[in-house]
Scaffold this active site. Structure first.
Site, PDB file in Angstrom:
ATOM      1  N   SER A   1      32.588  59.796   5.095  1.00 54.41           N
ATOM      2  CA  SER A   1      31.225  59.651   4.555  1.00 54.41           C
ATOM      3  C   SER A   1      30.335  60.763   5.103  1.00 54.41           C
ATOM      4  CB  SER A   1      30.640  58.289   4.944  1.00 54.41           C
ATOM      5  OG  SER A   1      29.257  58.286   4.657  1.00 54.41           O
TER       6      SER A   1
ATOM      7  N   HIS B   1      33.438  60.804   0.993  1.00 54.82           N
ATOM      8  CA  HIS B   1      32.740  59.595   0.512  1.00 54.82           C
ATOM      9  C   HIS B   1      31.263  59.921   0.312  1.00 54.82           C
ATOM     10  CE1 HIS B   1      32.401  55.161   0.195  1.00 54.82           C
ATOM     11  NE2 HIS B   1      31.254  55.284   0.856  1.00 54.82           N
TER      12      HIS B   1
ATOM     13  N   ASP C   1      27.668  58.485  -0.784  1.00 57.27           N
ATOM     14  CA  ASP C   1      26.908  57.238  -0.894  1.00 57.27           C
ATOM     15  C   ASP C   1      25.631  57.435  -1.697  1.00 57.27           C
ATOM     16  OD1 ASP C   1      28.362  55.291   0.738  1.00 57.27           O
ATOM     17  OD2 ASP C   1      27.899  56.607   2.425  1.00 57.27           O
TER      18      ASP C   1
ATOM     19  N   MET D   1      22.213  55.818  -3.108  1.00 58.24           N
ATOM     20  CA  MET D   1      21.291  54.686  -2.890  1.00 58.24           C
ATOM     21  C   MET D   1      20.034  54.900  -3.713  1.00 58.24           C
ATOM     22  SD  MET D   1      21.578  54.443   1.222  1.00 58.24           S
ATOM     23  CE  MET D   1      23.189  54.477   2.025  1.00 58.24           C
TER      24      MET D   1
ATOM     25  N   HIS E   1      30.298  56.140  -4.073  1.00 53.52           N
ATOM     26  CA  HIS E   1      29.985  54.728  -3.833  1.00 53.52           C
ATOM     27  C   HIS E   1      28.549  54.490  -4.315  1.00 53.52           C
ATOM     28  CE1 HIS E   1      29.218  51.483  -0.463  1.00 53.52           C
ATOM     29  NE2 HIS E   1      29.181  50.957  -1.678  1.00 53.52           N
TER      30      HIS E   1
ATOM     31  N   MET F   1      25.412  52.476  -4.720  1.00 55.79           N
ATOM     32  CA  MET F   1      24.645  51.321  -4.235  1.00 55.79           C
ATOM     33  C   MET F   1      23.339  51.318  -5.021  1.00 55.79           C
ATOM     34  SD  MET F   1      25.492  51.691  -0.195  1.00 55.79           S
ATOM     35  CE  MET F   1      25.952  53.397  -0.383  1.00 55.79           C
TER      36      MET F   1
ATOM     37  N   MET G   1      32.499  45.936   2.160  1.00 51.21           N
ATOM     38  CA  MET G   1      31.524  46.496   3.097  1.00 51.21           C
ATOM     39  C   MET G   1      31.680  45.775   4.436  1.00 51.21           C
ATOM     40  SD  MET G   1      29.719  48.872   1.605  1.00 51.21           S
ATOM     41  CE  MET G   1      28.597  49.119   2.971  1.00 51.21           C
TER      42      MET G   1
ATOM     43  N   ASP H   1      34.298  49.909   4.570  1.00 50.90           N
ATOM     44  CA  ASP H   1      33.233  50.906   4.690  1.00 50.90           C
ATOM     45  C   ASP H   1      32.123  50.400   5.600  1.00 50.90           C
ATOM     46  OD1 ASP H   1      31.487  52.997   4.267  1.00 50.90           O
ATOM     47  OD2 ASP H   1      30.961  52.416   2.211  1.00 50.90           O
TER      48      ASP H   1
HETATM   49  C1  DX5 Z   1      26.575  52.348   4.181  1.00 52.66           C
HETATM   50  C2  DX5 Z   1      27.469  53.362   3.505  1.00 52.66           C
HETATM   51  C3  DX5 Z   1      28.615  53.829   4.360  1.00 52.66           C
HETATM   52  C4  DX5 Z   1      28.203  54.593   5.568  1.00 52.66           C
HETATM   53  C5  DX5 Z   1      29.342  54.714   6.544  1.00 52.66           C
HETATM   54  O1  DX5 Z   1      25.619  51.900   3.290  1.00 52.66           O
HETATM   55  O2  DX5 Z   1      28.020  52.820   2.323  1.00 52.66           O
HETATM   56  O3  DX5 Z   1      29.516  54.601   3.572  1.00 52.66           O
HETATM   57  O4  DX5 Z   1      27.744  55.872   5.258  1.00 52.66           O
HETATM   58  O5  DX5 Z   1      28.892  55.332   7.693  1.00 52.66           O
HETATM   59  P1  DX5 Z   1      29.342  54.902   9.146  1.00 52.66           P
HETATM   60  O6  DX5 Z   1      30.818  55.188   9.228  1.00 52.66           O
HETATM   61  O7  DX5 Z   1      28.513  55.758  10.020  1.00 52.66           O
HETATM   62  O8  DX5 Z   1      29.067  53.426   9.308  1.00 52.66           O
HETATM   63 ZN    ZN Z   2      29.735  53.906   1.373  1.00 54.61          ZN
END
Ligand code: DX5
Ligand code: ZN
Length: 218
Positions: A7, A32, A34, A36, A65, A67, A139, A177
């Site tokens: 990530s 990865h 993310d 948001m 991913h 969200m 998650m 994750d």
């Molecule tokens: C959280 C994300 C994760 C996050 C993981 O909302 O979906 O992918 O970035 O990061 P670490 O490994 O630092 O928890």
């Molecule tokens: Zn993620």
């Protein structure tokens, strides 16, 4: 051997191409990404334009991913922008089966993401739709931020999902994750996860290659 997706959320976002190169040199299998929207989760990260710029900077598969609220609206656009795997949250989809089919029809692996407090019973009707290359993303922190602590209460859920897969003859992947490090990765692998996302642990390591080796349990 478990697959590792790195990530980039807590990486140096002003130099994403360098982050991608660090991930490549670490030996991780994917990057990865993310997304948001400030609606499904209380944070904003990056979206389509950044993915379009990042895509030519790396040959690594990009594991997107989502969200975001109502992910079906964005499936096609994220695939066009460069997603090689695409997961969306069951909690934010008005029609998860239709969203899953939309990703599958584009020919890439599709993932259904499930937040820590969401029961697996919601997944049951979708399981027969999963192909071997698809995955469920469990998650192991509340979605929204990198660098949080792993929630150990998710471990029985990983075990239970593996049993549900076995009962239904499904060979899809289980991705975990959030808060994954050398200790929690071993717990997740033992519980049945075979695809591990690691952000701050991997990118914060003095040796990302060593971190990847430890995450795989080698
Ligand atoms: C959280 C994300 C994760 C996050 C993981 O909302 O979906 O992918 O970035 O990061 P670490 O490994 O630092 O928890
Ligand atoms: Zn993620």
């Amino acid at each position: 051997m478990a697959l590792i997706s790195a990530s980039i959320l807590n990486g140096d976002l002003a130099h994403l191409a360098d982050v991608a190169e660090t991930v490549r040199r670490s030996g991780a299998d994917a990057l990865h990404y993310d997304v948001m929207d400030g609606c499904f989760v209380d944070n904003l990260s990056f979206g389509l334009p950044v993915l379009e710029r990042l895509r030519p900077c790396t040959k690594l598969p990009i594991d997107v991913h989502l969200m975001i609220q109502d992910p079906l609206r964005f499936v096609e656009r994220f695939i066009r922008a460069g997603a090689d795997l695409l997961s969306f949250h069951i909690e934010s989809s008005s029609d998860p089966a239709q969203t899953l089919r939309a990703v599958q029809q584009s020919g890439i692996p599709a993932g259904i993401a499930v937040s820590p407090d969401t029961p697996l019973t919601l997944l049951q009707p979708l399981l027969p739709l999963l192909r071997p290359e698809d995955f469920v993303l469990l998650m192991t922190v509340q979605p929204g931020l990198g660098g949080q602590s792993f929630i150990p209460g998710v471990l029985p859920k990983i075990r239970r999902l593996r049993e549900m897969f076995a009962d239904a003859g499904i060979t899809a992947h289980i991705e975990v994750d959030g808060g994954i490090n050398e200790i929690t990765s071993a717990q997740c692998r033992e519980a049945g996860a075979d695809y591990l996302v690691a952000g701050s642990y991997l990118l914060g390591s003095a040796s990302p290659a060593e971190a990847v080796r430890l995450l795989r349990g080698l």
